[in-house]
Design a protein around this motif. Structure first.
Motif, PDB file in Angstrom:
ATOM      1  N   PHE A 167       0.816  -1.176  -0.148  1.00  0.00           N
ATOM      2  CA  PHE A 167      -0.019   0.002   0.013  1.00  0.00           C
ATOM      3  C   PHE A 167       1.015   1.227  -0.210  1.00  0.00           C
ATOM      4  CE2 PHE A 167      -2.155   3.342   2.420  1.00  0.00           C
ATOM      5  CZ  PHE A 167      -3.434   3.735   1.442  1.00  0.00           C
ATOM      6  N   ALA A 168       1.881   1.214   0.969  1.00  0.00           N
ATOM      7  CA  ALA A 168       2.669   2.464   0.870  1.00  0.00           C
ATOM      8  C   ALA A 168       3.545   2.523  -0.536  1.00  0.00           C
ATOM      9  CB  ALA A 168       3.923   2.453   2.099  1.00  0.00           C
ATOM     10  N   ALA A 169       3.980   1.727  -1.279  1.00  0.00           N
ATOM     11  CA  ALA A 169       4.537   1.875  -2.473  1.00  0.00           C
ATOM     12  C   ALA A 169       3.658   2.263  -3.630  1.00  0.00           C
ATOM     13  CB  ALA A 169       4.992   0.590  -2.918  1.00  0.00           C
ATOM     14  N   TRP A 170       2.224   1.689  -3.427  1.00  0.00           N
ATOM     15  CA  TRP A 170       1.342   2.195  -4.484  1.00  0.00           C
ATOM     16  C   TRP A 170       0.964   3.846  -4.052  1.00  0.00           C
ATOM     17  CZ3 TRP A 170      -3.705   3.991  -2.905  1.00  0.00           C
ATOM     18  CH2 TRP A 170      -4.643   4.309  -3.945  1.00  0.00           C
ATOM     19  N   ARG A 171       0.935   4.065  -3.006  1.00  0.00           N
ATOM     20  CA  ARG A 171       0.371   5.476  -2.278  1.00  0.00           C
ATOM     21  C   ARG A 171       1.472   6.494  -2.839  1.00  0.00           C
ATOM     22  NH1 ARG A 171      -0.113   5.465   3.518  1.00  0.00           N
ATOM     23  NH2 ARG A 171       2.406   5.652   3.417  1.00  0.00           N
ATOM     24  N   GLU A 172       2.730   6.197  -2.514  1.00  0.00           N
ATOM     25  CA  GLU A 172       3.583   7.087  -3.055  1.00  0.00           C
ATOM     26  C   GLU A 172       4.240   6.894  -4.466  1.00  0.00           C
ATOM     27  OE1 GLU A 172       5.004   9.299  -1.015  1.00  0.00           O
ATOM     28  OE2 GLU A 172       3.568   8.433   0.678  1.00  0.00           O
ATOM     29  N   GLU A 173       3.622   5.893  -5.114  1.00  0.00           N
ATOM     30  CA  GLU A 173       4.031   5.691  -6.667  1.00  0.00           C
ATOM     31  C   GLU A 173       5.310   5.278  -6.585  1.00  0.00           C
ATOM     32  OE1 GLU A 173       2.496   8.110  -9.132  1.00  0.00           O
ATOM     33  OE2 GLU A 173       0.279   8.264  -8.476  1.00  0.00           O
ATOM     34  N   ASP A 174       5.993   4.502  -5.658  1.00  0.00           N
ATOM     35  CA  ASP A 174       7.286   4.405  -5.623  1.00  0.00           C
ATOM     36  C   ASP A 174       7.733   2.799  -5.491  1.00  0.00           C
ATOM     37  OD1 ASP A 174      10.187   4.281  -5.234  1.00  0.00           O
ATOM     38  OD2 ASP A 174      10.174   4.998  -3.020  1.00  0.00           O
ATOM     39  N   TRP A 175       7.455   2.137  -6.925  1.00  0.00           N
ATOM     40  CA  TRP A 175       7.655   0.924  -7.048  1.00  0.00           C
ATOM     41  C   TRP A 175       8.933   0.112  -6.739  1.00  0.00           C
ATOM     42  CZ3 TRP A 175       3.098  -1.106  -6.235  1.00  0.00           C
ATOM     43  CH2 TRP A 175       1.961  -0.433  -6.516  1.00  0.00           C
ATOM     44  N   GLY A 176       9.928   0.894  -6.812  1.00  0.00           N
ATOM     45  CA  GLY A 176      11.267   0.485  -6.421  1.00  0.00           C
ATOM     46  C   GLY A 176      11.449   0.236  -5.021  1.00  0.00           C
ATOM     47  N   ALA A 177      10.575   1.015  -4.211  1.00  0.00           N
ATOM     48  CA  ALA A 177      10.652   0.620  -2.696  1.00  0.00           C
ATOM     49  C   ALA A 177      10.223  -0.747  -2.209  1.00  0.00           C
ATOM     50  CB  ALA A 177       9.598   1.931  -1.724  1.00  0.00           C
TER      51      ALA A 177
END
Length: 51
Positions: free
Chosen positions: A39-49
């Motif tokens: 969810f955090a990766a989706w919310r931040e649009e940071d798929w590398g995380a």
């Protein structure tokens, strides 16, 4: 694999990592992330995380 662990706890009370035994973690071939990490990766649009 996306893991929804500790689903009986409110999200803010769940541990950030689902597994803590080093021997179990070393045996994993695929990355394991929690629904909160996903969810955090989706919310931040940071798929590398996401591992």
């Amino acid at each position: 694999m996306v893991l929804n662990h500790q689903h009986r706890l409110p999200p803010h009370e769940r541990r950030p990592k689902p597994y803590s035994r080093p021997e179990f973690l070393a045996a994993q071939d695929e990355p394991v992330i929690t629904t909160l990490e996903f969810f955090a990766a989706w919310r931040e649009e940071d798929w590398g995380a996401a591992p």
